[in-house]
Design a protein around this motif. Structure first.
Motif, mmCIF file in Angstrom:
data_model
loop_
_atom_site.group_PDB
_atom_site.id
_atom_site.type_symbol
_atom_site.label_atom_id
_atom_site.label_comp_id
_atom_site.label_asym_id
_atom_site.label_seq_id
_atom_site.Cartn_x
_atom_site.Cartn_y
_atom_site.Cartn_z
ATOM 1 N N VAL A 17 0.824 -1.207 0.000
ATOM 2 C CA VAL A 17 0.000 0.000 0.000
ATOM 3 C C VAL A 17 0.858 1.257 0.000
ATOM 4 C CG1 VAL A 17 -1.725 1.305 1.302
ATOM 5 C CG2 VAL A 17 -1.913 -1.172 1.134
ATOM 6 N N GLN A 18 1.881 1.287 0.816
ATOM 7 C CA GLN A 18 2.727 2.483 0.913
ATOM 8 C C GLN A 18 3.426 2.772 -0.413
ATOM 9 O OE1 GLN A 18 5.456 2.489 4.187
ATOM 10 N NE2 GLN A 18 6.429 4.379 3.542
ATOM 11 N N ASP A 19 3.970 1.744 -1.068
ATOM 12 C CA ASP A 19 4.653 1.939 -2.346
ATOM 13 C C ASP A 19 3.698 2.436 -3.427
ATOM 14 O OD1 ASP A 19 7.039 1.155 -1.245
ATOM 15 O OD2 ASP A 19 6.989 -0.878 -2.089
ATOM 16 N N VAL A 20 2.530 1.803 -3.509
ATOM 17 C CA VAL A 20 1.555 2.174 -4.541
ATOM 18 C C VAL A 20 1.083 3.610 -4.339
ATOM 19 C CG1 VAL A 20 -0.773 1.698 -5.406
ATOM 20 C CG2 VAL A 20 0.798 -0.179 -4.992
ATOM 21 N N CYS A 21 0.766 3.973 -3.109
ATOM 22 C CA CYS A 21 0.284 5.328 -2.823
ATOM 23 C C CYS A 21 1.373 6.372 -3.048
ATOM 24 C CB CYS A 21 -0.269 5.420 -1.410
ATOM 25 S SG CYS A 21 -1.793 4.486 -1.184
ATOM 26 N N SER A 22 2.589 6.047 -2.667
ATOM 27 C CA SER A 22 3.711 6.963 -2.878
ATOM 28 C C SER A 22 3.961 7.204 -4.363
ATOM 29 C CB SER A 22 4.958 6.400 -2.209
ATOM 30 O OG SER A 22 6.057 7.227 -2.432
ATOM 31 N N LYS A 23 3.901 6.125 -5.150
ATOM 32 C CA LYS A 23 4.117 6.256 -6.597
ATOM 33 C C LYS A 23 3.021 7.078 -7.259
ATOM 34 C CE LYS A 23 6.708 1.990 -7.191
ATOM 35 N NZ LYS A 23 6.692 0.606 -7.665
ATOM 36 N N GLY A 54 2.386 23.532 -15.424
ATOM 37 C CA GLY A 54 3.463 24.392 -14.957
ATOM 38 C C GLY A 54 3.289 24.818 -13.509
ATOM 39 N N TYR A 55 2.265 24.295 -12.841
ATOM 40 C CA TYR A 55 1.992 24.640 -11.451
ATOM 41 C C TYR A 55 2.322 23.444 -10.558
ATOM 42 C CZ TYR A 55 -0.277 26.645 -7.396
ATOM 43 O OH TYR A 55 -0.524 27.159 -6.151
ATOM 44 N N LYS A 56 2.945 23.696 -9.412
ATOM 45 C CA LYS A 56 3.287 22.626 -8.478
ATOM 46 C C LYS A 56 2.226 22.547 -7.378
ATOM 47 C CE LYS A 56 8.225 23.075 -9.167
ATOM 48 N NZ LYS A 56 9.519 23.354 -8.564
ATOM 49 N N PRO A 57 1.553 21.406 -7.258
ATOM 50 C CA PRO A 57 0.560 21.261 -6.187
ATOM 51 C C PRO A 57 1.220 21.335 -4.813
ATOM 52 C CG PRO A 57 0.504 19.393 -7.699
ATOM 53 C CD PRO A 57 1.654 20.242 -8.090
ATOM 54 N N ASP A 58 0.513 21.894 -3.863
ATOM 55 C CA ASP A 58 1.056 22.041 -2.515
ATOM 56 C C ASP A 58 0.800 20.811 -1.649
ATOM 57 O OD1 ASP A 58 2.045 24.856 -2.658
ATOM 58 O OD2 ASP A 58 -0.047 25.171 -3.214
ATOM 59 N N VAL A 59 -0.409 20.235 -1.757
ATOM 60 C CA VAL A 59 -0.765 19.066 -0.956
ATOM 61 C C VAL A 59 -1.483 18.059 -1.848
ATOM 62 C CG1 VAL A 59 -2.120 18.224 1.004
ATOM 63 C CG2 VAL A 59 -1.042 20.467 1.128
ATOM 64 N N ILE A 60 -0.988 16.810 -1.837
ATOM 65 C CA ILE A 60 -1.671 15.711 -2.517
ATOM 66 C C ILE A 60 -1.871 14.629 -1.470
ATOM 67 C CG2 ILE A 60 -1.597 13.994 -4.349
ATOM 68 C CD1 ILE A 60 0.298 15.873 -5.859
ATOM 69 N N ASP A 61 -3.121 14.437 -1.094
ATOM 70 C CA ASP A 61 -3.477 13.517 -0.021
ATOM 71 C C ASP A 61 -4.109 12.265 -0.629
ATOM 72 O OD1 ASP A 61 -3.496 13.009 2.648
ATOM 73 O OD2 ASP A 61 -5.326 14.138 3.076
ATOM 74 N N ILE A 62 -3.452 11.122 -0.496
ATOM 75 C CA ILE A 62 -4.000 9.854 -0.974
ATOM 76 C C ILE A 62 -4.563 9.119 0.241
ATOM 77 C CG2 ILE A 62 -3.541 7.695 -2.202
ATOM 78 C CD1 ILE A 62 -3.008 10.176 -3.915
ATOM 79 N N ARG A 63 -5.874 8.894 0.248
ATOM 80 C CA ARG A 63 -6.520 8.232 1.381
ATOM 81 C C ARG A 63 -7.044 6.869 0.941
ATOM 82 N NH1 ARG A 63 -10.028 13.411 3.166
ATOM 83 N NH2 ARG A 63 -10.823 13.003 1.107
ATOM 84 N N VAL A 64 -6.596 5.835 1.610
ATOM 85 C CA VAL A 64 -7.020 4.477 1.286
ATOM 86 C C VAL A 64 -8.318 4.187 2.048
ATOM 87 C CG1 VAL A 64 -6.421 2.038 1.381
ATOM 88 C CG2 VAL A 64 -4.649 3.745 0.907
ATOM 89 N N SER A 65 -9.378 3.908 1.289
ATOM 90 C CA SER A 65 -10.666 3.650 1.935
ATOM 91 C C SER A 65 -11.036 2.172 1.938
ATOM 92 C CB SER A 65 -11.764 4.455 1.244
ATOM 93 O OG SER A 65 -11.939 3.994 -0.075
ATOM 94 N N GLY A 66 -10.170 1.351 1.328
ATOM 95 C CA GLY A 66 -10.462 -0.078 1.337
ATOM 96 C C GLY A 66 -9.583 -0.810 0.338
ATOM 97 N N PHE A 67 -9.941 -2.071 0.107
ATOM 98 C CA PHE A 67 -9.178 -2.910 -0.810
ATOM 99 C C PHE A 67 -10.108 -3.488 -1.865
ATOM 100 C CE2 PHE A 67 -6.788 -2.850 3.109
ATOM 101 C CZ PHE A 67 -5.501 -2.620 2.652
#
Length: 109
Positions: A74-80, A94-107
């Motif tokens: 899970v950590q590798d997939v979400c990080s990638k 050309g814009y850099k996002p400030d926050v990208i939040d990946i939330r795992v809600s299940g499998f």
């Protein structure tokens, strides 16, 4: 207060270029759909979409609710996918996002 668009810093004689939050959401959605180990989570209610994009104080904040394929790291997939969303948004807009939040809600099986 949240805005619906963000103005890019590049100015020219014709005016200012501004991008809507839906442009950033669409890029993130495509990245998640391309990954075979992830899929967008089903909305918990008709008014809640699993991908949320907002701009607060000129900061782009993305949150993505996903389901991860069973039996993967899970950590590798979400990080990638987080890195890929960042790179694609930066490359396409050309814009850099400030926050990208990946939330795992299940499998997904």
């Amino acid at each position: 207060m949240a805005q619906e668009y963000i103005a890019l810093k590049e100015k020219n004689n014709d005016g200012v270029i501004a991008l809507s939050t839906s442009a950033f959401s669409t890029i993130a959605k495509i990245v998640v759909e391309e990954d075979e180990n992830l899929k967008l989570a089903k909305p918990s209610s008709p008014l809640k979409y699993p991908l949320n994009c907002k701009i607060v104080d000129d900061q782009l904040i993305l949150s993505v609710d996903v389901k991860v394929k069973y039996n993967v790291n899970v950590q590798d997939v979400c990080s990638k996918v987080q890195s890929k969303i960042f790179e694609n948004i930066e490359h396409m807009t050309g814009y850099k996002p400030d926050v990208i939040d990946i939330r795992v809600s299940g499998f997904s099986f």
